[in-house]
Enzyme design. Structure first.
Site, PDB file in Angstrom:
ATOM      1  N   ARG A  67      37.228  47.079  43.922  1.00 24.91           N
ATOM      2  CA  ARG A  67      38.640  47.316  44.251  1.00 24.91           C
ATOM      3  C   ARG A  67      38.832  48.540  45.151  1.00 24.91           C
ATOM      4  O   ARG A  67      38.180  49.582  44.976  1.00 24.91           O
ATOM      5  CB  ARG A  67      39.467  47.454  42.974  1.00 24.91           C
ATOM      6  N   GLU A  70      54.804  43.717  36.464  1.00 29.16           N
ATOM      7  CA  GLU A  70      54.880  45.121  36.053  1.00 29.16           C
ATOM      8  C   GLU A  70      56.101  45.824  36.643  1.00 29.16           C
ATOM      9  O   GLU A  70      56.840  46.495  35.927  1.00 29.16           O
ATOM     10  CB  GLU A  70      53.591  45.847  36.485  1.00 29.16           C
ATOM     11  N   ASN A  82      40.307  48.321  33.696  1.00 30.51           N
ATOM     12  CA  ASN A  82      40.064  49.574  32.985  1.00 30.51           C
ATOM     13  C   ASN A  82      39.152  49.209  31.819  1.00 30.51           C
ATOM     14  O   ASN A  82      39.593  48.640  30.825  1.00 30.51           O
ATOM     15  CB  ASN A  82      41.374  50.178  32.462  1.00 30.51           C
ATOM     16  N   ASP A 140      51.380  50.251  45.200  1.00 25.07           N
ATOM     17  CA  ASP A 140      50.986  49.658  43.910  1.00 25.07           C
ATOM     18  C   ASP A 140      51.995  48.600  43.466  1.00 25.07           C
ATOM     19  O   ASP A 140      52.736  48.830  42.518  1.00 25.07           O
ATOM     20  CB  ASP A 140      50.897  50.790  42.868  1.00 25.07           C
ATOM     21  N   GLU A 190      41.971  56.231  38.771  1.00 25.29           N
ATOM     22  CA  GLU A 190      42.724  56.403  37.525  1.00 25.29           C
ATOM     23  C   GLU A 190      41.786  56.654  36.331  1.00 25.29           C
ATOM     24  O   GLU A 190      41.925  56.062  35.270  1.00 25.29           O
ATOM     25  CB  GLU A 190      43.633  55.195  37.271  1.00 25.29           C
ATOM     26  N   GLU A 238      44.851  41.283  46.878  1.00 24.86           N
ATOM     27  CA  GLU A 238      45.224  41.230  45.452  1.00 24.86           C
ATOM     28  C   GLU A 238      46.743  41.254  45.287  1.00 24.86           C
ATOM     29  O   GLU A 238      47.422  42.124  45.826  1.00 24.86           O
ATOM     30  CB  GLU A 238      44.586  42.429  44.732  1.00 24.86           C
TER      31      GLU A 238
END
Ligand code: GCV
Length: 717
Positions: A359, A433, A243, A405, A326, A427
């Site tokens: 990605r 997380e 991001n 995710d 996103e 990935e």
């Protein structure tokens, strides 16, 4: 807005006392006592020399670099490039006990080279840029490599072997990495983000690269990190968050020196720097009116900008892009697709041998939860599979291992089997997380290993590891921060180590990798009771991912976490949100119908046999049942339990297992460094509290929804 960083931080980092992780001095003892000959030239050979000198200074050995044959010293370890002039090699060594002399070293190297030639002729492959051999002959250990990086990796293999690297004679053992690129992505922000903090999804303090808008400036820390990464085989690092916010965008242009400085620190350990860039860069940095990938001015801008990057960082690895995902900008704004976008950057990078990691994590995060037909799991395939064959050779489409995710349990992403004409990287997420945020022990290598061994076309077909090896390799989100233990939870270091090792060799068993990590981190000579330590760590860690799964979201359903920061239970937290992450529990049943017959059709994205296997409740594996099917609570699993009873049982069991972990860790009080012991004890207390919270909320929720009591009459609240 609250800052997630502050919600999860548990201890203040102490920058003066950084834990050595898997490279404590003691791990170098077996090398440090040797007489070592280093042959070869170049930066990486300099690194090898510096490493062995450091070890020999501590432990009393000695090092010679490129001595002439005339003054060849006695040596019992030779680290040499195959192209370097060989040490003097007389016809045959004297029989008898191992001796150390220059001539024996020469003989050992000659023997190793001869064996290497035979091995190379047999497999028709040289050692390549990173491979090496280790051999032991006449009391001399020899590491040979064709290229300097191979010598560095050979040295770290010797560190792993310890005393065993200097045992009985053995012929050459050939080592080559399975994956050419073994990469870590840092989701580190340069500026502190108002919501995500310095590191997005970081659970180990601040960034080791950046602080409050500037480089952190701790060169020693970055070098120490590079050493650790090289020692487990990582060779590429992306240094900023995918991001890409305003300040981070400028790393590509006016802040390029900051990136170059990191490249300089990582280079001596054979690690290339990559940069996450914003697709809107021509607009936000270049002042162009558009970032349209087909616009000639945009192409020129990327070409010129990239030329400047390579002028400053000649071994720059390439770009990493999160586009149209996103809220990040991408080619959709211009009516273009992801192939157009990725090829634009690939074209700019191609003259320099750079790659673009593009990605595939693209989905609609503004979904209407009332709409049962839209399925986030389908999104990556729907966007990318039709583009197969259109990407340039230096585009690597980077696919999250699962279709959603990084949940605790997901099927393998169908994209991995859907793009034979595209280089794919798989990935993973080392940062925890969704797996306990480095407050919980959760050794992830068993999970990754299962994924890497998965054969999407059936048992005889290629595996996920094969697809990655033939394509763009493996990538993972780093779990490292400026915490003194690097990873917050000291046992989470094992995940970083294991990721690197599985990149190098995906066939390694997770327990064997854990053994390596234990032996290095808790170096044997400092252990009071090595067997007890090893056994106990295995008891705590081997099954910890499954333990975590037991007390959290059941049977592959996922996302029952607190929205935003994703820590702790909240069964309905995401149920009525736009994020596409639902479980659809009602009074009768739970799970997402992703079948072709009655659901979203997601099962149809898999090739046979999995398209059929996942379609039917009869053949769908229990652990993924609720990912693929909506079933009644009384549905009988293959295990013989009903869904509801499985939920109750696993949640009670998971907490019992955490209680056992806590007891086991107590036994180690006098066997490990008190600071490590104290930190893990603190984390385990939180894990236990949180696991009980999960158990009670999940069990109460499903009891209230279903009205079905626990068969064993336990308290459900
Ligand atoms: C970097 C998830 C995480 C985000 C992350 C994103 C991604 O949605 O919660 O923090 O953003 O994945 O992989 O890009």
């Amino acid at each position: 807005m609250r800052r997630h960083r502050d919600q999860v931080r548990m201890s203040t980092p102490d920058p003066t006392d950084v834990h050595p992780a898997w490279l404590p001095d003691e791990a170098w003892r077996a090398i440090g006592v040797r007489r070592i000959l280093v042959r070869g030239e170049g930066t990486l050979v300099d690194t090898v020399q510096a490493e062995v000198e450091r070890a020999t200074h501590r432990y009393g050995g000695a090092v010679w670099r490129n001595p002439t044959d005339a003054d060849l010293p006695p040596a019992d370890l030779v680290l040499a490039l195959t192209g370097a002039p060989p040490p003097d090699s007389p016809p045959a060594p004297e029989p008898g006990p191992p001796q150390t002399s220059g001539t024996l070293a020469g003989t050992a190297v000659a023997a190793a080279k001869a064996q290497l030639d035979i091995a190379t002729a047999q497999v028709g492959e040289s050692l390549g840029a990173e491979g090496f051999v280790v051999a032991r002959h006449a009391g001399v250990t020899v590491v040979l490599a064709d290229a300097p990086a191979g010598l560095l990796y050979g040295l770290f293999e010797l560190v792993r072997l310890g005393a065993a690297g200097f045992g009985p004679t053995h012929p050459v053992r050939v080592h080559r990495p399975a994956m050419a690129r073994r990469m870590l992505d840092h989701w580190d922000n340069v500026d502190v983000h108002p919501v995500m903090g310095q590191v997005e999804r970081g659970y180990a303090g601040g960034s080791i690269f950046w602080r409050d808008g500037r480089p952190r400036g701790d060169r020693a820390r970055v070098t120490a990190y590079a050493r650790l990464l090289a020692a487990c085989g990582i060779n590429a690092v992306s240094v900023n968050n995918v991001n890409v916010h305003a300040t981070e965008a400028r790393l590509l242009t006016e802040r390029l020196d900051d990136v170059a400085e990191l490249a300089d620190l990582l280079r001596p350990y054979a690690i290339r720097v990559h940069l996450a860039v914003t697709f809107a860069a021509p607009v936000v940095l270049g002042g162009l009116p558009t970032a349209d990938p087909l616009d000639p001015a945009v192409r020129d801008w990327w070409a010129e900008t990239t030329a400047r990057v390579y002028a400053r960082i000649p071994d720059f690895g390439g770009y990493l892009v999160k586009a149209d995902s996103e809220g990040q900008p991408g080619p959709f704004s211009y009516g273009r697709d992801h192939a157009d976008g990725a090829n634009l950057l690939a074209e700019a990078l191609a003259p320099y041998g750079g790659v673009v990691h593009w990605r595939a994590f693209v989905y609609n995060h503004r979904q209407d939860w009332r709409d049962r037909s839209t399925d986030r799991a389908r999104a990556a395939y729907d966007h990318f599979a039709p583009l197969d064959g259109r990407f340039r050779d230096n585009v690597i489409v980077q696919v999250k291992h699962g279709p959603m995710d990084f949940q605790t349990r997901e099927p393998v992403s169908p994209v991995i089997a859907a793009m034979p004409g595209t280089r794919l990287a798989v990935e993973f997420q080392v940062t925890q997380e969704y797996t306990g945020q480095q407050r919980h022990v959760c050794y992830l290598a068993p999970w990754w290993s299962e994924i890497l061994r998965f054969a999407p076309w059936g048992d005889d077909g290629r595996t996920v590891a094969d697809v990655a090896a033939d394509g763009g390799g493996l990538v993972a989100v780093s779990n490292v921060g400026d915490d003194r233990f690097w990873t917050g939870h000291p046992l989470a270091q094992a995940n970083l180590y294991a990721f690197g090792r599985l990149c190098w060799n995906p066939r390694l068993g997770p327990q064997a990798v854990l053994d390596e990590w234990i032996d290095l981190t808790f170096a044997p000579d400092t252990r009071v009771d090595p067997d007890l330590l090893r056994r106990t760590l295995h008891e705590i860690m081997d099954d910890s991912w499954r333990t975590y799964e037991r007390y959290t979201a059941p049977l592959g359903v996922g996302f029952m976490v607190r929205p935003g920061h994703h820590y702790g239970p909240d069964v309905d937290g995401y149920e009525y949100t736009p994020w596409g992450t639902y479980h659809f529990a009602d009074r009768d049943g739970v799970g997402v119908d992703r079948t072709r017959a009655t659901g979203t059709g997601f099962t149809g994205q898999y090739p046979p046999p999995f398209a059929e296997r996942y379609e039917s409740v009869e053949t769908c594996p229990d652990e993924l049942l609720l990912f693929f099917h909506h079933v009644p609570y009384g549905h009988l699993l293959h295990s013989g339990s009903t869904v509801i009873q499985h939920i109750y049982d696993t949640h009670f069991e998971g907490v019992r297992e955490v209680e056992a972990m806590c007891r086991r860790w107590e036994w180690l009080a006098r066997l490990v460094d008190p600071a490590v012991h104290a930190r893990v004890t603190e984390r385990l207390a939180e894990q236990l509290r949180c696991a009980r919270e999960w158990r009670d909320q999940v069990n109460a929720y499903f009891h209230r929804k279903s009205g079905i009591p626990d068969a064993h009459g336990r308290m459900l609240h």
